[in-house]
Design a protein around this motif. Structure first.
Motif, PDB file in Angstrom:
ATOM      1  N   LYS A 287      24.221 -33.809  31.459  1.00  0.00           N
ATOM      2  CA  LYS A 287      24.794 -35.090  32.287  1.00  0.00           C
ATOM      3  C   LYS A 287      24.228 -34.912  33.632  1.00  0.00           C
ATOM      4  CE  LYS A 287      29.076 -36.288  30.016  1.00  0.00           C
ATOM      5  NZ  LYS A 287      30.674 -36.131  30.204  1.00  0.00           N
TER       6      LYS A 287
ATOM      7  N   GLU B  30      13.713 -35.469  29.625  1.00  0.00           N
ATOM      8  CA  GLU B  30      13.430 -37.116  29.718  1.00  0.00           C
ATOM      9  C   GLU B  30      13.458 -37.417  28.103  1.00  0.00           C
ATOM     10  OE1 GLU B  30      13.309 -40.509  31.676  1.00  0.00           O
ATOM     11  OE2 GLU B  30      13.578 -38.488  32.723  1.00  0.00           O
TER      12      GLU B  30
ATOM     13  N   ASN C  20      21.403 -33.783  34.264  1.00  0.00           N
ATOM     14  CA  ASN C  20      19.992 -34.287  33.997  1.00  0.00           C
ATOM     15  C   ASN C  20      19.967 -35.842  33.511  1.00  0.00           C
ATOM     16  OD1 ASN C  20      17.821 -31.686  34.395  1.00  0.00           O
ATOM     17  ND2 ASN C  20      19.838 -30.829  33.396  1.00  0.00           N
ATOM     18  N   GLY C  21      20.911 -36.391  33.527  1.00  0.00           N
ATOM     19  CA  GLY C  21      20.696 -37.804  33.310  1.00  0.00           C
ATOM     20  C   GLY C  21      20.986 -38.455  31.838  1.00  0.00           C
ATOM     21  N   ILE C  22      21.235 -37.493  31.157  1.00  0.00           N
ATOM     22  CA  ILE C  22      21.420 -37.690  29.678  1.00  0.00           C
ATOM     23  C   ILE C  22      23.056 -38.210  29.585  1.00  0.00           C
ATOM     24  CG2 ILE C  22      21.533 -36.729  27.563  1.00  0.00           C
ATOM     25  CD1 ILE C  22      19.459 -34.554  28.667  1.00  0.00           C
ATOM     26  N   THR C  23      23.091 -39.369  29.198  1.00  0.00           N
ATOM     27  CA  THR C  23      24.453 -40.204  29.118  1.00  0.00           C
ATOM     28  C   THR C  23      24.938 -40.287  27.746  1.00  0.00           C
ATOM     29  OG1 THR C  23      23.304 -42.427  29.372  1.00  0.00           O
ATOM     30  CG2 THR C  23      24.269 -41.157  31.604  1.00  0.00           C
ATOM     31  N   LYS C  24      23.874 -40.571  26.753  1.00  0.00           N
ATOM     32  CA  LYS C  24      24.422 -40.740  25.407  1.00  0.00           C
ATOM     33  C   LYS C  24      24.862 -39.618  24.542  1.00  0.00           C
ATOM     34  CE  LYS C  24      21.009 -44.508  25.143  1.00  0.00           C
ATOM     35  NZ  LYS C  24      19.942 -44.844  24.660  1.00  0.00           N
TER      36      LYS C  24
ATOM     37  N   LYS D  95      16.900 -38.676  26.894  1.00  0.00           N
ATOM     38  CA  LYS D  95      17.637 -39.815  27.251  1.00  0.00           C
ATOM     39  C   LYS D  95      17.688 -41.001  26.416  1.00  0.00           C
ATOM     40  CE  LYS D  95      16.984 -38.459  32.144  1.00  0.00           C
ATOM     41  NZ  LYS D  95      16.344 -38.780  33.207  1.00  0.00           N
ATOM     42  N   ARG D  96      16.693 -41.087  25.425  1.00  0.00           N
ATOM     43  CA  ARG D  96      16.615 -42.032  24.361  1.00  0.00           C
ATOM     44  C   ARG D  96      17.591 -42.254  23.136  1.00  0.00           C
ATOM     45  NH1 ARG D  96      10.316 -42.113  23.404  1.00  0.00           N
ATOM     46  NH2 ARG D  96      10.796 -40.030  23.509  1.00  0.00           N
TER      47      ARG D  96
END
Length: 160
Positions: free
Chosen positions: A149, A129, A151-155, A132-133
């Motif tokens: 990706k 988590e 796991n919701g990591i897009t940057k 993600k920042r």
């Protein structure tokens, strides 16, 4: 001692697999790698690295003379999948690629680490988590990109 046994095991397996080429009607075997220090890297037009040295020794034992070609990781995988008599190393085994290749043996265990500039005392990573920042730079074609990706990591910035 465990490393010696692992190397012997890998050598025997690779000899068994590659030896079929020395007796087959197929004349060409392609060996592909990508830049992945310390396992495989190019220096002044020559391939070096831990797994490269194992492959070179095995080829010498089998009296097989073949050039090891280095390609970017994505191309190396694509070429291996699309061309018969092609060997790729090193390659991380994942759920997604498990059935795509004939696996010879494990060379090492991978641990993923994230690095930051020492002066960035504001960055603290304790969980997925937290990632993600931040913008993450990662080697183009790396197997970990899909995991991030998923796991919701897009940057994510893919780099060579």
């Amino acid at each position: 001692m465990e490393e010696d046994m692992k190397n012997i095991f890998l050598k025997v397996l690779l000899i068994l697999i590659l030896s079929q080429y020395s007796y087959s009607s197929e004349k060409d075997i392609n060996i592909i790698t990508s830049n992945f220090p310390p396992y495989s890297f190019n220096e002044n037009g020559q391939q070096f690295g831990y797994t490269t040295e194992i492959v070179k020794l095995l080829l010498k034992d089998l009296n097989i003379k073949v050039k090891i070609n280095e390609y970017p990781h994505k191309r190396a995988i694509k070429d291996t999948l699309n061309n018969p008599n092609t060997v790729i190393y090193p390659l991380v085994k994942t759920k997604e690629n498990d059935n795509l290749f004939h696996w010879i043996g494990q060379v090492s265990h991978q641990q993923i680490n994230f690095f930051k500039n020492k002066s960035r005392t504001d960055i603290h990573i304790n969980s997925m988590e937290d990632l993600k920042r931040y913008r993450i730079g990662i080697k183009r074609g790396s197997y970990i990109i899909k995991h991030l990706k998923d796991n919701g990591i897009t940057k994510i910035e893919e780099v060579n």
